[in-house]
Motif scaffolding. Structure first.
Motif, mmCIF file in Angstrom:
data_model
loop_
_atom_site.group_PDB
_atom_site.id
_atom_site.type_symbol
_atom_site.label_atom_id
_atom_site.label_comp_id
_atom_site.label_asym_id
_atom_site.label_seq_id
_atom_site.Cartn_x
_atom_site.Cartn_y
_atom_site.Cartn_z
ATOM 1 N N PHE A 192 0.717 9.975 7.596
ATOM 2 C CA PHE A 192 1.308 9.352 8.786
ATOM 3 C C PHE A 192 0.269 9.211 9.894
ATOM 4 N N THR A 193 -0.461 10.278 10.159
ATOM 5 C CA THR A 193 -1.466 10.248 11.219
ATOM 6 C C THR A 193 -2.567 9.238 10.902
ATOM 7 N N GLU A 194 -2.967 9.162 9.639
ATOM 8 C CA GLU A 194 -4.000 8.209 9.231
ATOM 9 C C GLU A 194 -3.536 6.762 9.442
ATOM 10 N N ILE A 195 -2.307 6.462 9.066
ATOM 11 C CA ILE A 195 -1.801 5.087 9.132
ATOM 12 C C ILE A 195 -1.351 4.712 10.542
ATOM 13 N N GLU A 196 -0.638 5.589 11.218
ATOM 14 C CA GLU A 196 -0.028 5.277 12.519
ATOM 15 C C GLU A 196 -0.877 5.677 13.726
ATOM 16 N N HIS A 197 -1.929 6.464 13.517
ATOM 17 C CA HIS A 197 -2.823 6.908 14.595
ATOM 18 C C HIS A 197 -2.082 7.712 15.664
ATOM 19 N N ASP A 246 0.818 -1.197 0.000
ATOM 20 C CA ASP A 246 0.000 0.000 0.000
ATOM 21 C C ASP A 246 0.866 1.266 0.000
ATOM 22 N N LYS A 247 0.573 2.216 -0.864
ATOM 23 C CA LYS A 247 1.385 3.437 -0.995
ATOM 24 C C LYS A 247 1.379 4.283 0.279
ATOM 25 N N LYS A 248 0.226 4.407 0.924
ATOM 26 C CA LYS A 248 0.167 5.209 2.144
ATOM 27 C C LYS A 248 1.005 4.565 3.253
ATOM 28 N N THR A 249 0.933 3.268 3.366
ATOM 29 C CA THR A 249 1.717 2.558 4.372
ATOM 30 C C THR A 249 3.206 2.716 4.073
ATOM 31 N N GLN A 250 3.569 2.712 2.798
ATOM 32 C CA GLN A 250 4.964 2.916 2.404
ATOM 33 C C GLN A 250 5.441 4.306 2.821
ATOM 34 N N VAL A 251 4.607 5.321 2.613
ATOM 35 C CA VAL A 251 4.979 6.690 2.988
ATOM 36 C C VAL A 251 5.146 6.787 4.505
ATOM 37 N N ALA A 252 4.212 6.212 5.266
ATOM 38 C CA ALA A 252 4.314 6.250 6.729
ATOM 39 C C ALA A 252 5.602 5.559 7.189
ATOM 40 N N GLU A 253 5.935 4.452 6.564
ATOM 41 C CA GLU A 253 7.157 3.730 6.925
ATOM 42 C C GLU A 253 8.403 4.534 6.549
ATOM 43 N N GLN A 254 8.346 5.259 5.434
ATOM 44 C CA GLN A 254 9.474 6.118 5.049
ATOM 45 C C GLN A 254 9.679 7.221 6.078
#
Length: 186
Positions: free
Chosen positions: A111-116, A64-72
């Protein structure tokens, strides 16, 4: 082909991922925290095989692209806090935008959406873990730690430390059990 991998937080993680990919017959050109660049494209079946092997070692292949961005974002912060030798005198939003090539507002939202949690809270949590590490080794004074981690004062560092851990830095240092977290648990 670039693979994005969750939970790569140290040099040992990079070594394990590289060794396992080579064991599976792939040729990683580059292995950095959170990313692997392979010389060849891989099939869905090969990607599944890689995902299974990585899962065995506690890593996760990110699609998932959003998850990739949060991980970056997490990887960039971990690099900044734990592996930079210079004091952290840096504008975090500018640093992250430069590292990931996206506007900070977009990074923050994803980040906020994925990591809460906010990027700032994650950054503070990483700084507190670095403080725990430095206190455990006992090589620096609290003033030197505050300077290294770009706190305006020892009082500011102590206040954030207590807010996150429930202990003052002094109380943490004298406790008998180590309550440090691994970087992927933060």
């Amino acid at each position: 082909m670039k693979l994005h991998i969750k939970n790569m937080v140290c040099n040992r993680c990079k070594m394990v991922v590289k060794a396992e990919l080579e064991r599976l017959g792939f040729n990683p050109v580059s292995v950095v925290l959170g990313e692997v660049l392979l010389t060849e494209n891989i099939s869905a079946a090969e990607k599944l095989k890689i995902a299974e092997k990585l899962n065995y070692f506690g890593f996760e292949l990110l699609e998932d692209k959003k998850t990739q961005v949060a991980e970056q974002v997490k990887t960039a912060i971990i690099n900044l806090v734990h592996y930079t030798k210079e004091p952290l005198k840096i504008n975090l939003s500018f640093y992250l935008s430069e590292q990931i090539n996206l506007e900070y507002a977009q990074l923050s939202t994803v980040f906020t959406e994925i990591e809460h949690q906010t990027i700032e809270k994650y950054f503070i949590a990483q700084k507190v873990e670095k403080t725990k590490e430095m206190l455990t080794y006992g090589e620096l004074t609290l003033s030197e730690i505050a300077y290294q981690l770009n706190y305006s004062s020892v009082a500011h560092l102590s206040a954030q430390f207590k807010k996150v851990t429930g202990l003052t830095p002094s109380a943490y240092k004298v406790q008998t059990t180590d309550k440090r977290k691994t970087l992927d648990e933060i």
